[in-house]
Design a protein around this motif. Structure first.
Motif, PDB file in Angstrom:
ATOM      1  N   ASP A 134      25.487  36.419  39.554  1.00  0.00           N
ATOM      2  CA  ASP A 134      24.130  36.478  39.009  1.00  0.00           C
ATOM      3  C   ASP A 134      23.678  35.105  38.535  1.00  0.00           C
ATOM      4  O   ASP A 134      24.486  34.314  38.025  1.00  0.00           O
TER       5      ASP A 134
ATOM      6  N   GLU B  33      34.712  34.843  48.744  1.00  0.00           N
ATOM      7  CA  GLU B  33      34.034  34.972  47.440  1.00  0.00           C
ATOM      8  C   GLU B  33      34.225  33.711  46.593  1.00  0.00           C
ATOM      9  O   GLU B  33      33.308  33.263  45.905  1.00  0.00           O
TER      10      GLU B  33
ATOM     11  N   SER C  91      31.804  41.006  34.507  1.00  0.00           N
ATOM     12  CA  SER C  91      32.414  41.821  35.561  1.00  0.00           C
ATOM     13  C   SER C  91      32.215  41.116  36.897  1.00  0.00           C
ATOM     14  O   SER C  91      31.298  40.299  37.051  1.00  0.00           O
ATOM     15  N   LYS C  92      33.079  41.445  37.857  1.00  0.00           N
ATOM     16  CA  LYS C  92      32.993  40.770  39.157  1.00  0.00           C
ATOM     17  C   LYS C  92      31.622  40.996  39.800  1.00  0.00           C
ATOM     18  O   LYS C  92      31.074  40.096  40.431  1.00  0.00           O
ATOM     19  N   GLU C  93      31.066  42.162  39.619  1.00  0.00           N
ATOM     20  CA  GLU C  93      29.772  42.442  40.269  1.00  0.00           C
ATOM     21  C   GLU C  93      28.651  41.565  39.737  1.00  0.00           C
ATOM     22  O   GLU C  93      27.639  41.385  40.393  1.00  0.00           O
ATOM     23  N   HIS C  94      28.833  41.011  38.530  1.00  0.00           N
ATOM     24  CA  HIS C  94      27.792  40.137  37.970  1.00  0.00           C
ATOM     25  C   HIS C  94      28.176  38.664  37.977  1.00  0.00           C
ATOM     26  O   HIS C  94      27.461  37.831  37.429  1.00  0.00           O
TER      27      HIS C  94
ATOM     28  N   THR D  99      22.609  42.805  31.248  1.00  0.00           N
ATOM     29  CA  THR D  99      23.979  42.478  31.636  1.00  0.00           C
ATOM     30  C   THR D  99      24.296  41.105  31.067  1.00  0.00           C
ATOM     31  O   THR D  99      23.514  40.188  31.194  1.00  0.00           O
TER      32      THR D  99
END
Ligand SMILES: [Fe+2]
Length: 314
Positions: free
Chosen positions: A53, A81, A47-50, A29
């Protein structure tokens, strides 16, 4: 990874510096940061999900000073968030107590920037953001390291935020100009920032504004611990120590105009949900005026600074 390819084996455009290309982990990713202009701006592809990280956070921290401004399109962060991402990047700073009038955000460390009097009881503070400034320059503490802004509601007209690199501005000055300003000190005070906002101020108003800030003397050229130098300028800069007022103010205006030239500056056209993060120690910023009834609303969080502005020593 071989030069010229990212971990997904896509070709990296030539203008993207290799050091700004990062792989998150073995799942490949990638948070990729693309230059917007050579001297300022980075577009973060993640992406928001990463977003949270470790690889993304490391890439963002590393790119922040070099790029000055990082744009994360349409991330649609909630207040929680936004605070979580702020905490990943550094130490959260709540200077909302110094910034009057808000209280509309869900979280206490999030400051809602709006001219809507129903939400912000003291919108005059926000009107000052129409002019180039560095956040926190009249507060007696290290300058906030970085600011995060998320777009919650846009104005139909205006409301773009502009950024100008004070590193690029200093570094690109002719050598004679660098020598001429070396060692100069500038007095920053809230009255200077209020001058373009109000026709006249009552003593009561002045006392209130003064109570939220301090008169600060900063070197005009900030020599950072990194060795890089930037200009400390903006609407709060009132006069140059030891220089006649018109001469000093003219110098400050000229440097501001120099820093705002297109090569060193970037205007962000907001889309709802955008997140923009900037290096408050190496950029000044301002907003294009917008109507107070437009409903425009941005949520701001701030990262604590680590370095006081110190006198440059050549
Ligand atoms: Fe600001």
């Amino acid at each position: 990874m071989s030069a010229g390819q990212d971990p997904d084996n896509r070709a990296i455009p030539e203008h993207v510096p290799r050091e700004l290309v990062h792989s998150r982990d073995s799942t490949m990713t990638t948070a990729r940061i693309e230059q917007i202009k050579p001297r300022i701006g980075g577009l973060v592809h993640v992406s928001k999900e990463h977003l949270f990280d470790a690889g993304t956070v490391a890439a963002v921290r590393e790119a922040l000073e070099d790029r000055g401004v990082l744009v994360f399109p349409r991330m649609h962060l909630t207040d929680a968030e936004q605070l979580a991402f702020t905490d990943k990047l550094g130490t959260r700073l709540n200077y909302n107590s110094k910034a009057p009038g808000s209280g509309a955000a869900d979280e206490k460390d999030v400051y809602a920037i709006t001219l809507d009097k129903k939400v912000n009881s003291q919108p005059e503070y926000v009107l000052g953001t129409f002019f180039w400034h560095i956040d926190g320059v009249t507060i007696n503490q290290p300058l906030p390291k970085a600011t995060l802004l998320t777009a919650r509601k846009l104005a139909p007209q205006g409301g773009q935020t502009e950024f100008a690199s004070t590193y690029a501005a200093y570094e690109s000055l002719p050598e004679a100009d660098k020598r001429a300003i070396e060692g100069l000190e500038v007095i920053h005070k809230v009255e200077a920032a209020l001058r373009p906002v109000f026709e006249e101020l009552t003593e009561k108003d002045l006392a209130r504004w003064r109570g939220m800030s301090e008169v600060m003397t900063h070197p005009l050229v900030w020599k950072h611990q990194s060795g890089r130098k930037s200009l400390v300028i903006g609407t709060q800069a009132d006069r140059v120590v030891g220089v006649p007022i018109p001469h000093g103010r003219s110098l400050l205006v000229r440097l501001q105009e120099w820093a705002a030239q297109p090569d060193f500056s970037y205007r962000h056209e907001w889309q709802e949900g955008d997140l923009v993060l900037w290096d408050n120690c190496g950029c000044m910023h301002r907003v294009v005026p917008y109507d107070e009834n437009s409903g425009r609303r941005m949520h701001r969080t701030t990262i604590m600074g680590e370095e006081r502005v110190a006198r440059g020593n050549g």
